[in-house]
Design a protein around this motif. Structure first.
Motif, PDB file in Angstrom:
ATOM      1  N   THR A  96      21.627  18.141  36.176  1.00 23.07           N
ATOM      2  CA  THR A  96      21.221  19.245  35.821  1.00 23.07           C
ATOM      3  C   THR A  96      20.224  18.490  33.610  1.00 23.07           C
ATOM      4  OG1 THR A  96      22.605  20.536  36.442  1.00 23.07           O
ATOM      5  CG2 THR A  96      21.471  21.586  34.305  1.00 23.07           C
TER       6      THR A  96
ATOM      7  N   ASP B 168      28.851  15.949  35.492  1.00 18.94           N
ATOM      8  CA  ASP B 168      29.033  17.052  35.545  1.00 18.94           C
ATOM      9  C   ASP B 168      28.905  18.003  34.455  1.00 18.94           C
ATOM     10  OD1 ASP B 168      30.926  16.210  37.711  1.00 18.94           O
ATOM     11  OD2 ASP B 168      32.212  15.392  36.749  1.00 18.94           O
ATOM     12  N   GLN B 169      27.905  17.447  33.342  1.00 21.67           N
ATOM     13  CA  GLN B 169      28.320  18.435  32.408  1.00 21.67           C
ATOM     14  C   GLN B 169      26.249  18.662  32.215  1.00 21.67           C
ATOM     15  OE1 GLN B 169      29.306  17.073  28.291  1.00 21.67           O
ATOM     16  NE2 GLN B 169      30.047  19.193  28.137  1.00 21.67           N
ATOM     17  N   PRO B 170      26.004  19.520  32.125  1.00 18.68           N
ATOM     18  CA  PRO B 170      24.444  19.946  31.977  1.00 18.68           C
ATOM     19  C   PRO B 170      23.726  19.003  30.500  1.00 18.68           C
ATOM     20  CG  PRO B 170      25.392  21.637  32.276  1.00 18.68           C
ATOM     21  CD  PRO B 170      26.582  20.406  31.759  1.00 18.68           C
ATOM     22  N   LEU B 171      22.083  18.445  29.988  1.00 17.96           N
ATOM     23  CA  LEU B 171      21.573  16.962  29.519  1.00 17.96           C
ATOM     24  C   LEU B 171      20.698  18.216  29.071  1.00 17.96           C
ATOM     25  CD1 LEU B 171      21.939  14.536  28.277  1.00 17.96           C
ATOM     26  CD2 LEU B 171      20.918  13.996  29.883  1.00 17.96           C
ATOM     27  N   GLU B 172      21.007  18.620  27.144  1.00 17.19           N
ATOM     28  CA  GLU B 172      20.089  18.796  26.984  1.00 17.19           C
ATOM     29  C   GLU B 172      19.032  17.658  26.127  1.00 17.19           C
ATOM     30  OE1 GLU B 172      18.511  22.651  23.897  1.00 17.19           O
ATOM     31  OE2 GLU B 172      20.642  21.219  23.827  1.00 17.19           O
TER      32      GLU B 172
ATOM     33  N   LYS C   7      28.393  24.302  26.146  1.00 14.67           N
ATOM     34  CA  LYS C   7      28.593  22.830  26.008  1.00 14.67           C
ATOM     35  C   LYS C   7      28.539  21.904  27.241  1.00 14.67           C
ATOM     36  CE  LYS C   7      33.227  20.766  27.074  1.00 14.67           C
ATOM     37  NZ  LYS C   7      33.298  19.533  26.425  1.00 14.67           N
ATOM     38  N   LEU C   8      27.269  21.397  26.463  1.00 10.28           N
ATOM     39  CA  LEU C   8      26.677  20.087  26.768  1.00 10.28           C
ATOM     40  C   LEU C   8      26.471  19.043  26.037  1.00 10.28           C
ATOM     41  CD1 LEU C   8      23.919  20.919  25.806  1.00 10.28           C
ATOM     42  CD2 LEU C   8      23.048  22.223  27.168  1.00 10.28           C
ATOM     43  N   GLN C   9      26.016  17.724  27.010  1.00  8.32           N
ATOM     44  CA  GLN C   9      25.327  16.955  26.271  1.00  8.32           C
ATOM     45  C   GLN C   9      23.846  17.153  25.910  1.00  8.32           C
ATOM     46  OE1 GLN C   9      26.593  12.634  28.524  1.00  8.32           O
ATOM     47  NE2 GLN C   9      26.531  14.356  29.962  1.00  8.32           N
ATOM     48  N   ARG C  10      23.769  16.221  24.403  1.00  9.15           N
ATOM     49  CA  ARG C  10      22.282  16.712  24.100  1.00  9.15           C
ATOM     50  C   ARG C  10      22.237  15.326  23.361  1.00  9.15           C
ATOM     51  NH1 ARG C  10      23.581  20.227  20.744  1.00  9.15           N
ATOM     52  NH2 ARG C  10      22.663  22.577  21.809  1.00  9.15           N
TER      53      ARG C  10
END
Length: 161
Positions: A149, A118-122, A64-67
């Protein structure tokens, strides 16, 4: 005695000298072997089904992350609220690999973070070309007091040597 490796045709054409295996930091990476190969230009249009299939094969596909998805060096998609622009600064420090990237007219994307994410970004780079050359550059700006991140992942198909 001159210990410099002879310049490749590509180095001559681009007016630069790449590190060689004679340089301690590069002794395991032979850039000269890679640069003098003929490379095709990566396809500008890619089938959406092929992109979706490659996104699903990415190592972080089930996390679960942003992409952000970059396909063949071109921005394909990004999540809402993520600032991506083409406003990255010119390369100012002397590094032969960065210099090569600049001379190849790389697509440059700038990610800017002004607050805490807050959410990691790929940043998922997808290559669909068989033996194609893809030059892209990612510049990340994190404002004072901000945090993020960011993980870059590379997937592709074809001859990716």
């Amino acid at each position: 005695m001159n210990m410099m490796a002879p310049k490749t045709a590509a180095e001559e054409a681009l007016g630069l000298v790449l590190p060689s295996r004679r340089d301690e930091e590069w002794k395991w990476t032979d850039l000269k072997r890679l640069i003098d190969k003929p490379y095709a230009v990566a396809a500008a249009e890619v089938d959406a089904n092929a992109i979706e299939r490659l996104v699903k094969t990415a190592p972080l596909a089930n996390v679960k992350l942003q992409r952000i998805v970059i396909v063949n060096g071109k921005l394909h998609s990004k999540p809402d609220g993520v600032d991506v622009s083409n406003d990255a600064p010119e390369i100012t420090h002397v590094d032969p690999v960065l210099e090569l990237n600049g001379k190849l007219k790389a697509n440059t994307y700038c990610l800017s973070f002004n607050g805490n994410v807050d959410q990691p970004l790929e940043v998922l780079h997808i290559s669909t070309g068989q033996g194609a050359a893809i030059a892209s550059r990612l510049h990340i700006v994190v404002s004072s007091g901000a945090s993020a991140t960011v993980v870059e992942t590379f997937v592709g198909e074809g001859d990716l040597r």
